[in-house]
Design a protein around this motif. Structure first.
Motif, PDB file in Angstrom:
ATOM      1  N   ALA A  24       0.821  -1.215   0.000  1.00 46.46           N
ATOM      2  CA  ALA A  24       0.000   0.000   0.000  1.00 46.46           C
ATOM      3  C   ALA A  24       0.852   1.261   0.000  1.00 46.46           C
ATOM      4  N   TRP A  25       2.000   1.230   0.675  1.00 49.64           N
ATOM      5  CA  TRP A  25       2.796   2.464   0.769  1.00 49.64           C
ATOM      6  C   TRP A  25       3.212   2.958  -0.609  1.00 49.64           C
ATOM      7  N   PHE A  26       3.484   2.019  -1.527  1.00 50.50           N
ATOM      8  CA  PHE A  26       3.934   2.428  -2.851  1.00 50.50           C
ATOM      9  C   PHE A  26       2.768   3.001  -3.657  1.00 50.50           C
ATOM     10  N   HIS A  27       1.571   2.443  -3.468  1.00 46.09           N
ATOM     11  CA  HIS A  27       0.391   3.048  -4.083  1.00 46.09           C
ATOM     12  C   HIS A  27       0.149   4.454  -3.526  1.00 46.09           C
ATOM     13  N   ASP A  28       0.366   4.631  -2.231  1.00 46.14           N
ATOM     14  CA  ASP A  28       0.074   5.899  -1.568  1.00 46.14           C
ATOM     15  C   ASP A  28       1.071   6.994  -1.928  1.00 46.14           C
ATOM     16  N   ALA A  29       2.320   6.615  -2.194  1.00 46.77           N
ATOM     17  CA  ALA A  29       3.423   7.580  -2.215  1.00 46.77           C
ATOM     18  C   ALA A  29       3.302   8.629  -3.317  1.00 46.77           C
ATOM     19  N   LYS A  30       3.067   8.191  -4.536  1.00 46.67           N
ATOM     20  CA  LYS A  30       2.866   9.042  -5.729  1.00 46.67           C
ATOM     21  C   LYS A  30       4.116   9.742  -6.238  1.00 46.67           C
ATOM     22  N   LEU A  31       4.950  10.303  -5.364  1.00 47.41           N
ATOM     23  CA  LEU A  31       6.102  11.073  -5.839  1.00 47.41           C
ATOM     24  C   LEU A  31       7.396  10.555  -5.226  1.00 47.41           C
ATOM     25  N   GLY A  32       8.311  10.170  -6.114  1.00 45.19           N
ATOM     26  CA  GLY A  32       9.665   9.828  -5.698  1.00 45.19           C
ATOM     27  C   GLY A  32      10.657  10.753  -6.377  1.00 45.19           C
ATOM     28  N   ILE A  33      11.832  10.863  -5.807  1.00 42.58           N
ATOM     29  CA  ILE A  33      12.913  11.669  -6.387  1.00 42.58           C
ATOM     30  C   ILE A  33      14.028  10.712  -6.810  1.00 42.58           C
ATOM     31  N   PHE A  34      14.448  10.844  -8.070  1.00 39.91           N
ATOM     32  CA  PHE A  34      15.444   9.970  -8.679  1.00 39.91           C
ATOM     33  C   PHE A  34      16.766  10.737  -8.710  1.00 39.91           C
ATOM     34  N   VAL A  35      17.681  10.399  -7.801  1.00 48.46           N
ATOM     35  CA  VAL A  35      18.912  11.161  -7.639  1.00 48.46           C
ATOM     36  C   VAL A  35      20.036  10.513  -8.442  1.00 48.46           C
ATOM     37  N   HIS A  36      20.472  11.190  -9.501  1.00 48.12           N
ATOM     38  CA  HIS A  36      21.616  10.741 -10.297  1.00 48.12           C
ATOM     39  C   HIS A  36      22.833  11.560  -9.861  1.00 48.12           C
ATOM     40  N   TRP A  37      23.774  10.855  -9.234  1.00 45.45           N
ATOM     41  CA  TRP A  37      24.923  11.518  -8.620  1.00 45.45           C
ATOM     42  C   TRP A  37      26.115  10.586  -8.743  1.00 45.45           C
ATOM     43  N   GLY A  38      27.195  11.066  -9.286  1.00 45.24           N
ATOM     44  CA  GLY A  38      28.363  10.218  -9.458  1.00 45.24           C
ATOM     45  C   GLY A  38      29.484  10.970 -10.140  1.00 45.24           C
ATOM     46  N   LEU A  39      30.434  10.237 -10.723  1.00 51.30           N
ATOM     47  CA  LEU A  39      31.571  10.877 -11.388  1.00 51.30           C
ATOM     48  C   LEU A  39      31.123  11.809 -12.504  1.00 51.30           C
ATOM     49  N   TYR A  40      30.024  11.457 -13.180  1.00 57.08           N
ATOM     50  CA  TYR A  40      29.495  12.281 -14.266  1.00 57.08           C
ATOM     51  C   TYR A  40      29.025  13.648 -13.780  1.00 57.08           C
ATOM     52  N   SER A  41      28.864  13.801 -12.441  1.00 57.35           N
ATOM     53  CA  SER A  41      28.462  15.091 -11.880  1.00 57.35           C
ATOM     54  C   SER A  41      29.607  16.096 -11.886  1.00 57.35           C
ATOM     55  N   VAL A  42      30.815  15.640 -12.172  1.00 57.60           N
ATOM     56  CA  VAL A  42      31.955  16.555 -12.264  1.00 57.60           C
ATOM     57  C   VAL A  42      31.965  17.261 -13.618  1.00 57.60           C
ATOM     58  N   PRO A  43      32.041  16.540 -14.757  1.00 55.34           N
ATOM     59  CA  PRO A  43      31.925  17.260 -16.034  1.00 55.34           C
ATOM     60  C   PRO A  43      30.532  17.841 -16.221  1.00 55.34           C
TER      61      PRO A  43
END
Length: 493
Positions: A24-43
């Protein structure tokens, strides 16, 4: 609703997985944040182009790899000869090897305020966060004890997975982890240039399957993620059902996405040749391929809890749970080459979000921090707008379920999206400034008046029945908002 699982006659572990319900929690949640963070965040760079499905439709895979809008693909993009990323890398960094970005990333990430980052995501209205624990470059954001198949040391000095997970849970959200099982360029270094490369870039070595499985088991045991979000596919030859079973035993209300299709365990010269010839043939016939098929897609796995269409929507309510993945801009990770006008407008984001929720979906919204963990201002502005809207209209979104229809209109032509929760139906008007006065909600056919009708953020409004349909009176002045919710409580049709 049952989870997506394969056909009849499967082994016992797969059959047991088929009985799982999406929590149920996943049905309820509706909004997630997808964090892309890594070496590619430097260039933090990719060309300024259209969104990915538009590029695929116009130019196919070859055009996409040459001008990929995803900055998290920087390692691949700058090695495609003649690409904008190749020129940028040569002009900016010369012959610097990608993995030398690790020194700067570790220095910058050491300063990241992860507690503040989590508070920021909570303020935007998120209920869960999914972090890229390992993207296609093979660099992990946790200090793994699993030995790299080639003996390489490719992990962050700070335990970003563990520390961000703790901060996220402190803010009352759930923590999920992304893992690239399908590609790892630190193990199988293939530069994707043509359509066939999408398949041939998946590591065929049995050692990689053992490595990836050990990685994911370590993530499960150490961090207990509520979402296990794999990308591209999964190396064949192992026991994926046992991995899923171990995950659900450790996290009984956890969920897994739909990008776990297992790759072939053998790839000989003839198979490789056939893949390349088939891919080239599709490229030649690309102008004849129906546009509906020209989009990011992945083979169906044997089991999943939810689907993950990328930058896609549907016309009707979906029976099975799904999650639209999209960036705030055209990249998931931070792209310093994007401008404010490349970000989605707040109004468009909210209208799209409401549409997804009305059709049984969640939105996993891509946020790309800089290497030091800060959110660039153009992205932050969108997050602030989304959070402000949800603080007023969240009752119409969170913990709701689809109504018997998702879309509707008023007699004045204003588009509606419809959800229901706790004895109420929410008619969300996709109009910043709907006309004052009477609006007949065409889909609300009833012979009994509801107990109460209100506009969220404004208060109760007059209502009546007109020819068996509910009519409401909107006030002269509504708050400035991308969309307005008419909440009908009581006797709902």
């Amino acid at each position: 609703m049952t989870a997506h699982t394969g056909a009849q006659g499967v082994p016992a572990q797969w059959a047991a997985l088929e009985q799982r319900q999406v929590p149920a929690w996943f049905h309820d949640a509706k909004l997630g944040i997808f964090v892309h963070w890594g070496l590619y965040s430097v260039p933090a760079w990719a060309p300024r182009v259209d969104h990915i499905n538009a590029i695929i439709a116009k130019r196919g895979a070859h055009g996409l790899y040459r001008a990929n809008p995803y900055s998290e693909w920087y390692l691949n993009s700058y090695r495609v000869p003649g690409s904008p990323s190749a020129k940028h890398h040569r002009d900016t960094y010369g012959d610097l090897n990608y993995y030398e970005f690790a020194k700067e990333f570790n220095t910058e990430a050491a300063q990241a305020d992860l507690a503040g980052f989590a508070r920021n995501m909570r303020a935007a209205g998120a209920e869960y966060v999914v972090l890229t624990s390992k993207h296609h470059d093979g660099f992990t954001l946790w200090p793994s004890e699993v030995a790299h198949p080639q003996g390489r040391a490719l992990h962050a000095q700070r335990d970003l997975v563990g520390e961000l997970g703790e901060a996220v849970r402190t803010e009352g959200m759930r923590m999920g982890l992304y893992y690239s099982g399908g590609y790892d360029w630190s193990v199988h270094d293939v530069v994707l240039r043509r359509l066939a490369d999408a398949l041939l870039a998946m590591p065929p070595q049995p050692a990689y399957e053992r490595y990836a499985t050990a990685h994911v088991r370590e993530l499960i045991e150490r961090y207990r993620p509520s979402v296990l979000w794999n990308d591209i596919g999964w190396p064949g030859g192992g026991d994926l059902s046992a991995l899923f079973t171990a995950y659900y035993e450790a996290v009984p209300d956890g969920v897994v996405n739909d990008r776990w299709s297992e790759s072939p365990t053998r790839r000989g010269p003839l198979n490789t040749l056939a893949t390349r010839v088939g891919g080239r043939l599709i490229e030649l016939l690309w102008p004849l391929v129906p546009r509906s098929l020209k989009k990011v897609g992945f083979p169906l796995p044997r089991h999943s809890d939810f689907a993950t269409p990328e930058y896609q929507t549907f016309d009707e309510v979906r029976d099975d749970k799904w999650e639209q993945t999209r960036g705030i801009g055209h990249s998931f990770a931070h792209n310093r080459n994007e401008h404010a006008e490349d970000m989605i407008e707040i109004e468009d984001l909210i209208h799209g979000f409401v549409d997804v929720v009305s059709k049984n979906g969640n939105v996993l919204l891509g946020v790309g921090p800089a290497a030091d963990g800060t959110i660039p201002e153009p992205q932050q502005r969108v997050l602030d707008g989304l959070g402000a809207w949800l603080r007023v209209n969240g009752e119409a979104i969170k913990s709701t379920r689809p109504w018997h229809v998702a879309e509707g209109r008023t007699d004045r032509g204003t588009a509606l999206r419809l959800t229901q929760s706790r004895g109420a139906v929410n008619a969300i008007m996709l109009d910043r400034a709907p006309v004052a006065g009477q609006h007949v909600l065409e889909q609300f056919t009833t012979s009994t008046l509801p107990r109460k009708v209100e506009v969220l953020g404004c208060g109760e409004v007059p209502y009546r029945l007109v020819d068996g349909r509910l009519a409401v009176d909107l006030p002269e002045r509504l708050p400035d908002s991308p969309a307005h919710t008419v909440r009908v409580t009581g006797s709902c049709p």
